[in-house]
Design a protein around this motif. Structure first.
Motif, PDB file in Angstrom:
ATOM      1  N   ALA A  60       0.837  -1.207   0.000  1.00 26.76           N
ATOM      2  CA  ALA A  60       0.000   0.000   0.000  1.00 26.76           C
ATOM      3  C   ALA A  60       0.865   1.248   0.000  1.00 26.76           C
ATOM      4  CB  ALA A  60      -0.926  -0.006   1.208  1.00 26.76           C
ATOM      5  N   ALA A  61       1.926   1.246   0.810  1.00 28.82           N
ATOM      6  CA  ALA A  61       2.819   2.403   0.861  1.00 28.82           C
ATOM      7  C   ALA A  61       3.569   2.590  -0.446  1.00 28.82           C
ATOM      8  CB  ALA A  61       3.815   2.241   2.014  1.00 28.82           C
ATOM      9  N   GLU A  62       4.002   1.490  -1.056  1.00 28.67           N
ATOM     10  CA  GLU A  62       4.764   1.568  -2.302  1.00 28.67           C
ATOM     11  C   GLU A  62       3.928   2.039  -3.482  1.00 28.67           C
ATOM     12  OE1 GLU A  62       7.994  -2.026  -1.363  1.00 28.67           O
ATOM     13  OE2 GLU A  62       6.343  -2.353  -2.778  1.00 28.67           O
ATOM     14  N   THR A  63       2.628   1.727  -3.460  1.00 25.10           N
ATOM     15  CA  THR A  63       1.773   2.028  -4.612  1.00 25.10           C
ATOM     16  C   THR A  63       0.916   3.272  -4.416  1.00 25.10           C
ATOM     17  OG1 THR A  63       0.040   0.575  -3.734  1.00 25.10           O
ATOM     18  CG2 THR A  63       1.637  -0.406  -5.270  1.00 25.10           C
ATOM     19  N   GLY A  64       0.897   3.833  -3.214  1.00 25.65           N
ATOM     20  CA  GLY A  64       0.035   4.985  -2.961  1.00 25.65           C
ATOM     21  C   GLY A  64      -1.439   4.625  -2.964  1.00 25.65           C
ATOM     22  N   ALA A  65      -1.753   3.422  -2.504  1.00 23.24           N
ATOM     23  CA  ALA A  65      -3.154   2.978  -2.479  1.00 23.24           C
ATOM     24  C   ALA A  65      -3.982   3.877  -1.576  1.00 23.24           C
ATOM     25  CB  ALA A  65      -3.240   1.537  -2.012  1.00 23.24           C
ATOM     26  N   GLN A  66      -5.226   4.113  -1.965  1.00 23.70           N
ATOM     27  CA  GLN A  66      -6.142   4.952  -1.192  1.00 23.70           C
ATOM     28  C   GLN A  66      -7.227   4.146  -0.487  1.00 23.70           C
ATOM     29  OE1 GLN A  66      -6.941   7.221  -4.852  1.00 23.70           O
ATOM     30  NE2 GLN A  66      -6.481   9.078  -3.662  1.00 23.70           N
ATOM     31  N   ALA A  67      -7.354   2.867  -0.844  1.00 28.12           N
ATOM     32  CA  ALA A  67      -8.378   2.017  -0.248  1.00 28.12           C
ATOM     33  C   ALA A  67      -7.993   0.557  -0.483  1.00 28.12           C
ATOM     34  CB  ALA A  67      -9.755   2.293  -0.847  1.00 28.12           C
ATOM     35  N   VAL A  68      -8.590  -0.332   0.316  1.00 31.54           N
ATOM     36  CA  VAL A  68      -8.291  -1.769   0.241  1.00 31.54           C
ATOM     37  C   VAL A  68      -9.570  -2.558  -0.013  1.00 31.54           C
ATOM     38  CG1 VAL A  68      -7.579  -3.771   1.612  1.00 31.54           C
ATOM     39  CG2 VAL A  68      -6.216  -1.677   1.670  1.00 31.54           C
ATOM     40  N   LEU A  69      -9.473  -3.537  -0.892  1.00 27.63           N
ATOM     41  CA  LEU A  69     -10.535  -4.517  -1.092  1.00 27.63           C
ATOM     42  C   LEU A  69     -10.074  -5.813  -0.436  1.00 27.63           C
ATOM     43  CD1 LEU A  69     -11.332  -3.915  -4.889  1.00 27.63           C
ATOM     44  CD2 LEU A  69     -12.275  -2.742  -2.891  1.00 27.63           C
ATOM     45  N   ASP A  70     -10.786  -6.264   0.584  1.00 29.71           N
ATOM     46  CA  ASP A  70     -10.432  -7.493   1.297  1.00 29.71           C
ATOM     47  C   ASP A  70     -11.272  -8.636   0.739  1.00 29.71           C
ATOM     48  OD1 ASP A  70      -9.867  -9.563   2.993  1.00 29.71           O
ATOM     49  OD2 ASP A  70     -10.493  -8.559   4.823  1.00 29.71           O
ATOM     50  N   ILE A  71     -10.667  -9.425  -0.167  1.00 27.93           N
ATOM     51  CA  ILE A  71     -11.386 -10.521  -0.824  1.00 27.93           C
ATOM     52  C   ILE A  71     -10.721 -11.838  -0.422  1.00 27.93           C
ATOM     53  CG2 ILE A  71     -12.496 -11.202  -2.980  1.00 27.93           C
ATOM     54  CD1 ILE A  71     -12.961  -8.285  -2.250  1.00 27.93           C
ATOM     55  N   THR A  72     -10.447 -11.958   0.853  1.00 25.07           N
ATOM     56  CA  THR A  72      -9.816 -13.158   1.384  1.00 25.07           C
ATOM     57  C   THR A  72     -10.874 -14.145   1.881  1.00 25.07           C
ATOM     58  OG1 THR A  72      -9.644 -12.093   3.555  1.00 25.07           O
ATOM     59  CG2 THR A  72      -7.753 -11.884   2.054  1.00 25.07           C
ATOM     60  N   VAL A  73     -10.434 -15.324   2.333  1.00 26.74           N
ATOM     61  CA  VAL A  73     -11.352 -16.288   2.949  1.00 26.74           C
ATOM     62  C   VAL A  73     -11.789 -15.737   4.299  1.00 26.74           C
ATOM     63  CG1 VAL A  73     -10.375 -18.267   1.737  1.00 26.74           C
ATOM     64  CG2 VAL A  73      -9.409 -17.581   3.930  1.00 26.74           C
ATOM     65  N   PRO A  74     -12.957 -16.175   4.822  1.00 30.32           N
ATOM     66  CA  PRO A  74     -13.508 -15.570   6.043  1.00 30.32           C
ATOM     67  C   PRO A  74     -12.564 -15.527   7.237  1.00 30.32           C
ATOM     68  CG  PRO A  74     -15.195 -16.875   4.963  1.00 30.32           C
ATOM     69  CD  PRO A  74     -13.925 -17.111   4.198  1.00 30.32           C
ATOM     70  N   VAL A  75     -11.733 -16.554   7.423  1.00 24.28           N
ATOM     71  CA  VAL A  75     -10.853 -16.583   8.589  1.00 24.28           C
ATOM     72  C   VAL A  75      -9.837 -15.437   8.561  1.00 24.28           C
ATOM     73  CG1 VAL A  75      -9.118 -18.131   7.573  1.00 24.28           C
ATOM     74  CG2 VAL A  75      -9.484 -18.109  10.061  1.00 24.28           C
ATOM     75  N   ALA A  76      -9.555 -14.900   7.366  1.00 25.43           N
ATOM     76  CA  ALA A  76      -8.576 -13.814   7.233  1.00 25.43           C
ATOM     77  C   ALA A  76      -9.199 -12.430   7.283  1.00 25.43           C
ATOM     78  CB  ALA A  76      -7.797 -13.978   5.924  1.00 25.43           C
ATOM     79  N   HIS A  77     -10.507 -12.330   7.309  1.00 23.37           N
ATOM     80  CA  HIS A  77     -11.147 -11.017   7.231  1.00 23.37           C
ATOM     81  C   HIS A  77     -10.741 -10.101   8.388  1.00 23.37           C
ATOM     82  CE1 HIS A  77     -14.684 -12.351   4.413  1.00 23.37           C
ATOM     83  NE2 HIS A  77     -13.485 -12.512   3.895  1.00 23.37           N
ATOM     84  N   HIS A  78     -10.709 -10.624   9.604  1.00 24.86           N
ATOM     85  CA  HIS A  78     -10.387  -9.773  10.756  1.00 24.86           C
ATOM     86  C   HIS A  78      -8.957  -9.243  10.689  1.00 24.86           C
ATOM     87  CE1 HIS A  78      -9.196  -8.968  14.997  1.00 24.86           C
ATOM     88  NE2 HIS A  78     -10.368  -8.341  15.010  1.00 24.86           N
ATOM     89  N   PRO A  79      -7.947 -10.104  10.547  1.00 22.70           N
ATOM     90  CA  PRO A  79      -6.577  -9.542  10.533  1.00 22.70           C
ATOM     91  C   PRO A  79      -6.292  -8.631   9.347  1.00 22.70           C
ATOM     92  CG  PRO A  79      -6.543 -11.900  10.038  1.00 22.70           C
ATOM     93  CD  PRO A  79      -7.923 -11.570  10.525  1.00 22.70           C
ATOM     94  N   VAL A  80      -6.817  -8.972   8.163  1.00 17.24           N
ATOM     95  CA  VAL A  80      -6.545  -8.149   6.981  1.00 17.24           C
ATOM     96  C   VAL A  80      -7.223  -6.788   7.093  1.00 17.24           C
ATOM     97  CG1 VAL A  80      -6.965  -7.945   4.498  1.00 17.24           C
ATOM     98  CG2 VAL A  80      -6.101 -10.092   5.442  1.00 17.24           C
ATOM     99  N   THR A  81      -8.494  -6.778   7.468  1.00 20.20           N
ATOM    100  CA  THR A  81      -9.218  -5.506   7.586  1.00 20.20           C
ATOM    101  C   THR A  81      -8.631  -4.649   8.693  1.00 20.20           C
ATOM    102  OG1 THR A  81     -11.261  -6.477   6.718  1.00 20.20           O
ATOM    103  CG2 THR A  81     -11.478  -4.460   8.000  1.00 20.20           C
ATOM    104  N   LEU A  82      -8.288  -5.280   9.804  1.00 24.46           N
ATOM    105  CA  LEU A  82      -7.688  -4.533  10.909  1.00 24.46           C
ATOM    106  C   LEU A  82      -6.369  -3.887  10.476  1.00 24.46           C
ATOM    107  CD1 LEU A  82      -8.428  -4.019  13.875  1.00 24.46           C
ATOM    108  CD2 LEU A  82      -6.902  -5.908  14.478  1.00 24.46           C
ATOM    109  N   GLN A  83      -5.547  -4.631   9.737  1.00 27.89           N
ATOM    110  CA  GLN A  83      -4.272  -4.096   9.265  1.00 27.89           C
ATOM    111  C   GLN A  83      -4.495  -2.898   8.348  1.00 27.89           C
ATOM    112  OE1 GLN A  83      -1.845  -6.952   7.181  1.00 27.89           O
ATOM    113  NE2 GLN A  83      -0.067  -5.600   7.069  1.00 27.89           N
ATOM    114  N   ALA A  84      -5.482  -3.001   7.463  1.00 28.01           N
ATOM    115  CA  ALA A  84      -5.759  -1.904   6.535  1.00 28.01           C
ATOM    116  C   ALA A  84      -6.268  -0.668   7.268  1.00 28.01           C
ATOM    117  CB  ALA A  84      -6.769  -2.357   5.486  1.00 28.01           C
ATOM    118  N   LEU A  85      -7.191  -0.849   8.208  1.00 27.42           N
ATOM    119  CA  LEU A  85      -7.732   0.290   8.950  1.00 27.42           C
ATOM    120  C   LEU A  85      -6.629   0.994   9.739  1.00 27.42           C
ATOM    121  CD1 LEU A  85     -11.088  -1.239  10.296  1.00 27.42           C
ATOM    122  CD2 LEU A  85     -10.834   0.437   8.458  1.00 27.42           C
ATOM    123  N   HIS A  86      -5.758   0.225  10.366  1.00 24.40           N
ATOM    124  CA  HIS A  86      -4.680   0.830  11.144  1.00 24.40           C
ATOM    125  C   HIS A  86      -3.621   1.477  10.244  1.00 24.40           C
ATOM    126  CE1 HIS A  86      -5.849  -0.048  15.232  1.00 24.40           C
ATOM    127  NE2 HIS A  86      -6.165  -1.276  14.892  1.00 24.40           N
TER     128      HIS A  86
END
Length: 364
Positions: A60-86
């Motif tokens: 995200a830092a390297e590409t200048g991303a402005q938003a994240v799409l979390d299209i992972t399996v359900p077990v990964a939703h919490h850690p991935v979304t939390l990482q993006a929000l933080h």
């Protein structure tokens, strides 16, 4: 809007195609634990040069991303979304919001603590026929009951065929969420039974029947199966609503109708909401740009997951389950598990989970 997509598997490829077709977004990177899968996703998106990586924050830092799409399996939703929000990035995630209600409450509190949007793509709400069905239901006067019959026989392979409670967790949540939308009320309790027919190709229960009590003593009945070959319903299910003035019907694939004691109902048309994940993406982009709260914002979506968790608890115990008890138990679990001080503070500030969730629900 420059977006980073996390997850490039089967559902990820559907999203990659949707992103490529949307002129308001630009895919700037793909994150996946398997770099070969990420590279294949870039090729599927039509540009093999799209940067790929295994670390969301770094890419995200390297590409200048402005938003994240979390299209992972359900077990990964919490850690991935939390990482993006933080990382300071708004998130549009696949349903369910998280694997459990406790994790979903953590994410709702994280969205509050970071001030960033987390929207769940409950994609089947993005259907103009469903919107029209709600308009018909509004014309029925006092509502007594709503029902959904769902019968399909898909052979997915992969993680779904190995899931516990596969129908309730992975598919019924769409109907439960739509029921909340159509009734414009929230659930109070549920009694549910689930089972796995002898011919089922799923490891977990692929059939279920549930009766929900909603506010104002309205009943919602769900009868579903994912191993029902022959005479299948729409993927959206077959719907019927009964009210004091008549009945509304929707077969899930065509325009709905209503019968008001022999007279056809004619509700006012509503603006288009788009279609499935493309509609969700459009809504997300608009929400990030405008600051408006979208349909699917995490606080408004948690109750649909709570319906699932309550139904599963009911089928496990054989007892009627009260939704508020599910919410309060999840709140206690979320507080105990939370590792981020600011998020824990937000959770601790909630005196009532139901009221905390309602505080951020968009107007209908």
């Amino acid at each position: 809007m420059r977006v980073l997509q996390v997850g490039a598997g089967g559902m990820g490829r559907a999203w990659l195609g949707t992103v490529a077709a949307d002129p308001d977004v630009e895919l700037v990177g793909i994150v996946d634990l398997d770099l070969d899968v990420a590279r294949a996703g870039a090729a599927h998106a039509g540009d093999p040069s799209i940067p790929v990586g295994t670390d969301l924050t770094v890419l995200a830092a390297e590409t200048g991303a402005q938003a994240v799409l979390d299209i992972t399996v359900p077990v990964a939703h919490h850690p991935v979304t939390l990482q993006a929000l933080h990382a300071g990035l708004p998130v549009l995630g696949e349903k369910p919001a998280a694997q459990t209600v406790a994790e979903a409450l953590s994410l709702a509190a994280a969205a509050e603590a970071t001030g960033k949007l987390f929207m769940v793509s409950q994609s089947r709400r993005y259907n103009d026929q469903l919107v029209a069905f709600r308009q018909h239901v509004r014309g029925l006067g006092a509502i007594g009951g709503l029902s959904t019959r769902f019968a399909k026989a898909p052979h997915f392979g992969g993680f779904r065929e190995q899931m516990d409670d596969v129908l309730l967790l992975d598919m019924a949540i769409h109907a439960f969420d739509s029921a909340r939308y159509v009734l414009e009320r929230d659930p109070v309790s549920v009694y549910c039974e689930s089972w796995n027919p002898s011919w089922s190709w799923y490891r977990g229960d692929a059939a279920a029947a549930a009766v929900f009590a909603f506010e104002d003593d309205v009943r919602y009945v769900y009868d579903g199966s994912w191993c029902a070959p022959g005479a299948e319903t729409s993927w959206n299910g077959d719907w019927r609503a009964s009210g004091a003035a008549g009945t509304a019907l929707w077969d899930g694939d065509h325009d709905p109708s209503s019968d008001l004691d022999g007279t056809a109902g004619a509700p006012s048309p509503a603006p288009s909401v788009g279609y499935e994940i493309a509609g969700a993406l459009t809504s997300f982009v608009h929400a990030v740009r405008s600051g408006e709260t979208p349909d699917g914002e995490v606080h408004g979506n948690v109750m649909s997951l709570a319906m699932v968790e309550a139904a599963i608890a009911s089928t496990r115990t054989g007892q009627r389950i009260v939704i508020d008890e599910v919410l309060e138990r999840a709140h206690t679990e979320a507080l105990a598990a939370e590792r981020h001080d600011a998020v824990r503070d937000r959770l601790a500030a909630w005196s009532s989970v139901r009221e905390a969730l309602r505080a951020s629900v968009p107007a209908s």
